[in-house]
Write a protein that holds these residues in place. Structure first.
Motif, PDB file in Angstrom:
ATOM      1  N   UNK A   1      23.657  12.035  37.199  1.00  0.00           N
ATOM      2  CA  UNK A   1      22.642  11.868  36.158  1.00  0.00           C
ATOM      3  C   UNK A   1      23.236  11.221  34.911  1.00  0.00           C
ATOM      4  N   UNK A   2      24.432  11.628  34.556  1.00  0.00           N
ATOM      5  CA  UNK A   2      25.112  11.073  33.381  1.00  0.00           C
ATOM      6  C   UNK A   2      25.447   9.602  33.585  1.00  0.00           C
ATOM      7  N   UNK A   3      25.885   9.247  34.795  1.00  0.00           N
ATOM      8  CA  UNK A   3      26.220   7.858  35.122  1.00  0.00           C
ATOM      9  C   UNK A   3      24.980   6.976  35.057  1.00  0.00           C
ATOM     10  N   UNK A   4      23.876   7.450  35.629  1.00  0.00           N
ATOM     11  CA  UNK A   4      22.633   6.675  35.634  1.00  0.00           C
ATOM     12  C   UNK A   4      22.170   6.380  34.209  1.00  0.00           C
ATOM     13  N   UNK A   5      22.198   7.394  33.371  1.00  0.00           N
ATOM     14  CA  UNK A   5      21.713   7.211  32.003  1.00  0.00           C
ATOM     15  C   UNK A   5      22.607   6.263  31.217  1.00  0.00           C
ATOM     16  N   UNK A   6      23.910   6.387  31.380  1.00  0.00           N
ATOM     17  CA  UNK A   6      24.829   5.494  30.661  1.00  0.00           C
ATOM     18  C   UNK A   6      24.702   4.057  31.172  1.00  0.00           C
ATOM     19  N   UNK A   7      24.482   3.867  32.484  1.00  0.00           N
ATOM     20  CA  UNK A   7      24.293   2.524  33.038  1.00  0.00           C
ATOM     21  C   UNK A   7      23.052   1.843  32.464  1.00  0.00           C
ATOM     22  N   UNK A   8      21.990   2.631  32.283  1.00  0.00           N
ATOM     23  CA  UNK A   8      20.769   2.080  31.691  1.00  0.00           C
ATOM     24  C   UNK A   8      21.025   1.581  30.271  1.00  0.00           C
ATOM     25  N   UNK A   9      21.693   2.413  29.497  1.00  0.00           N
ATOM     26  CA  UNK A   9      21.994   2.032  28.113  1.00  0.00           C
ATOM     27  C   UNK A   9      22.836   0.758  28.066  1.00  0.00           C
TER      28      UNK A   9
ATOM     29  N   UNK B   1      33.924   6.691  46.640  1.00  0.00           N
ATOM     30  CA  UNK B   1      34.591   7.352  47.770  1.00  0.00           C
ATOM     31  C   UNK B   1      35.105   8.742  47.420  1.00  0.00           C
ATOM     32  N   UNK B   2      35.663   8.897  46.214  1.00  0.00           N
ATOM     33  CA  UNK B   2      36.311  10.165  45.859  1.00  0.00           C
ATOM     34  C   UNK B   2      35.350  11.191  45.249  1.00  0.00           C
ATOM     35  N   UNK B   3      34.448  10.713  44.386  1.00  0.00           N
ATOM     36  CA  UNK B   3      33.574  11.637  43.661  1.00  0.00           C
ATOM     37  C   UNK B   3      32.184  11.751  44.265  1.00  0.00           C
ATOM     38  N   UNK B   4      31.899  10.904  45.264  1.00  0.00           N
ATOM     39  CA  UNK B   4      30.626  10.966  45.994  1.00  0.00           C
ATOM     40  C   UNK B   4      29.417  10.736  45.094  1.00  0.00           C
ATOM     41  N   UNK B   5      29.557   9.864  44.103  1.00  0.00           N
ATOM     42  CA  UNK B   5      28.435   9.465  43.254  1.00  0.00           C
ATOM     43  C   UNK B   5      28.358   7.945  43.267  1.00  0.00           C
ATOM     44  N   UNK B   6      27.165   7.424  42.993  1.00  0.00           N
ATOM     45  CA  UNK B   6      26.924   5.976  43.017  1.00  0.00           C
ATOM     46  C   UNK B   6      27.163   5.392  41.626  1.00  0.00           C
ATOM     47  N   UNK B   7      28.219   4.603  41.424  1.00  0.00           N
ATOM     48  CA  UNK B   7      28.534   4.078  40.091  1.00  0.00           C
ATOM     49  C   UNK B   7      27.619   2.942  39.632  1.00  0.00           C
ATOM     50  N   UNK B   8      26.844   2.357  40.582  1.00  0.00           N
ATOM     51  CA  UNK B   8      25.989   1.217  40.257  1.00  0.00           C
ATOM     52  C   UNK B   8      24.543   1.612  40.003  1.00  0.00           C
ATOM     53  N   UNK B   9      24.225   2.870  40.212  1.00  0.00           N
ATOM     54  CA  UNK B   9      22.838   3.320  40.168  1.00  0.00           C
ATOM     55  C   UNK B   9      22.290   3.320  38.737  1.00  0.00           C
ATOM     56  N   UNK B  10      21.063   2.816  38.584  1.00  0.00           N
ATOM     57  CA  UNK B  10      20.395   2.775  37.281  1.00  0.00           C
ATOM     58  C   UNK B  10      19.166   3.694  37.278  1.00  0.00           C
ATOM     59  N   UNK B  11      18.531   3.830  38.440  1.00  0.00           N
ATOM     60  CA  UNK B  11      17.355   4.695  38.541  1.00  0.00           C
ATOM     61  C   UNK B  11      17.513   5.683  39.686  1.00  0.00           C
TER      62      UNK B  11
END
Length: 434
Positions: free
Chosen positions: A305-313, A424-434
């Protein structure tokens, strides 16, 4: 009334998520100060290039590049470790005490680097600009290095404590304002005079920040040994030295095989492109402690959730600025002098690289805050070595264009590798915006 409206707007944008609200509000404050700092830095460089000319200002830019490289050694990789240690330690007295211990380590380290720099002045100064003229300024480098390294450590300390203004003031805003004022009042005409004022500005700001720290802090005894701290920071030390080396080598080879004028063109294009990064810097200064806390809790959902919000900004603010600089790039370059318009193609290449790096740059900090310093260090080392090889091949043959292409690879490769490591390591999508 106005504060209430702003508060309601933040709640609406963040859907009531408290962490997102803190990220947005603190990033906005940091963004504002970074914007002010960038504007001052922009006019500061324009003043220097117009005062010294394209050729002589090249020596100033090489001085700064050398200082940043030496700082990557003297800081021992402890700046980001400090952010992590303070973010997960809620005891106020221990926070300031941990910082003071790390400050002593970096003071000793930077002093030793300065001593080595003076002892090997002739060796380190040999062949710069094919005539060794930069060796004239190595003593000034040795003098300013300890103060510069400590100043950046103060910035990391206040970053971890969410004291945005003091963090940005320590990072660059303070000495840039003071240096700009001194240059306007004293009107220096030589490289040495400009560098002397730079050294003076850094020391004055360091003394000011140190007194603020002493006024606000209560020190207690903490068990933060050098071996323990250096074990954590060593991977970051290696990665930042290699990373700064790749940047420094590009400028050094360009100066050797081209001219100081081309180095000035390249440096100005770099600094214009860095305008794109001030939002990612603002967000990173706020989000790094958040990453450390969320990763400490091992909450994958909260991290995503934090990654998605920061990517949007990052996208919402970076794209309009990217477009603006492309459209008015030649006009911006002309502010540094009419001859700088020739560097517009170089600006486009470096600007594109900075745009891509800005969109995904937070992943570099996520790896460092989540305990994956070694993986991040390895990616930096491999990418920097590849960039170093490109620099050796491209710059002697293609000059300024070769330096721009090398910088494109250098800026984008590390962030892209970090994204795949995060996936691969943290199992989160770094490119996700929504």
């Amino acid at each position: 009334m106005k504060l209430s409206l702003v508060s309601n707007l933040i709640k609406k944008v963040t859907n009531g998520n408290k962490m997102h609200a803190v990220l947005l509000s603190n990033s906005a404050i940091t963004f504002f100060f970074k914007l002010v700092s960038s504007v001052i830095s922009f006019f500061l460089l324009a003043l220097i290039t117009k005062s010294l000319g394209a050729e002589l200002s090249g020596y100033y830019f090489l001085f700064i590049a050398t200082l940043l490289f030496l700082n990557s050694i003297s800081s021992l990789g402890m700046n980001n470790i400090l952010v992590k240690l303070i973010a997960v330690n809620l005891d106020y007295s221990k926070q300031s005490s941990i910082f003071f211990v790390l400050l002593k380590y970096i003071l000793i380290s930077s002093f030793l680097v300065s001593v080595v720099l003076i002892l090997y002045k002739l060796i380190l100064g040999f062949s710069f600009f094919s005539g060794g003229r930069i060796s004239e300024y190595l003593v000034l480098l040795a003098i300013v290095l300890p103060a510069y390294s400590l100043k950046l450590l103060f910035s990391s300390y206040y970053q971890a404590k969410n004291r945005v203004f003091l963090s940005m003031f320590s990072f660059g805003l303070g000495y840039q304002c003071l240096l700009f004022l001194l240059l306007v009042v004293l009107e220096p005409t030589s490289v040495r005079d400009v560098l002397l004022l730079f050294v003076l500005s850094v020391y004055i700001i360091l003394i000011f920040i140190f007194f603020i720290f002493l006024r606000d802090s209560h020190l207690v005894k903490v068990n933060q040994g050098f071996r323990e701290t250096f074990t954590m920071s060593f991977p970051l030390l290696v990665s930042q030295v290699v990373s700064q080396m790749s940047i420094f080598v590009v400028q050094f080879i360009l100066a050797e095989y081209s001219s100081p004028t081309d180095l000035s063109y390249f440096s100005v294009c770099q600094r214009i492109s860095i305008l794109l990064s001030f939002l990612v810097i603002a967000i990173n200064r706020v989000i790094s402690p958040m990453f450390a806390k969320v990763c400490d809790k091992k909450s994958t959902e909260e991290l995503q959730s934090l990654i998605i919000f920061s990517n949007r900004l990052l996208f919402m603010f970076s794209f309009p600025l990217f477009t603006l600089i492309i459209v008015f790039g030649e006009n911006i370059l002309e502010l540094f002098g009419p001859q700088f318009i020739d560097a517009y193609p170089t600006l486009l290449v470096i600007l594109s690289a900075q745009f891509l790096a800005s969109l995904i740059g937070t992943m570099n900090f996520l790896l460092q805050m989540s305990g994956h310093q070694k993986q991040f260090s390895l990616s930096v080392i491999y990418c920097s070595l590849f960039s170093f090889l490109l620099a050796i091949i491209l710059i002697p043959n293609f000059g300024l264009s070769g330096a721009a292409l090398t910088t494109f690879v250098s800026l984008t490769s590390v962030s892209l590798v970090s994204c795949f490591v995060v996936l691969r390591k943290l199992k989160v999508n770094p490119f996700k915006i929504y």
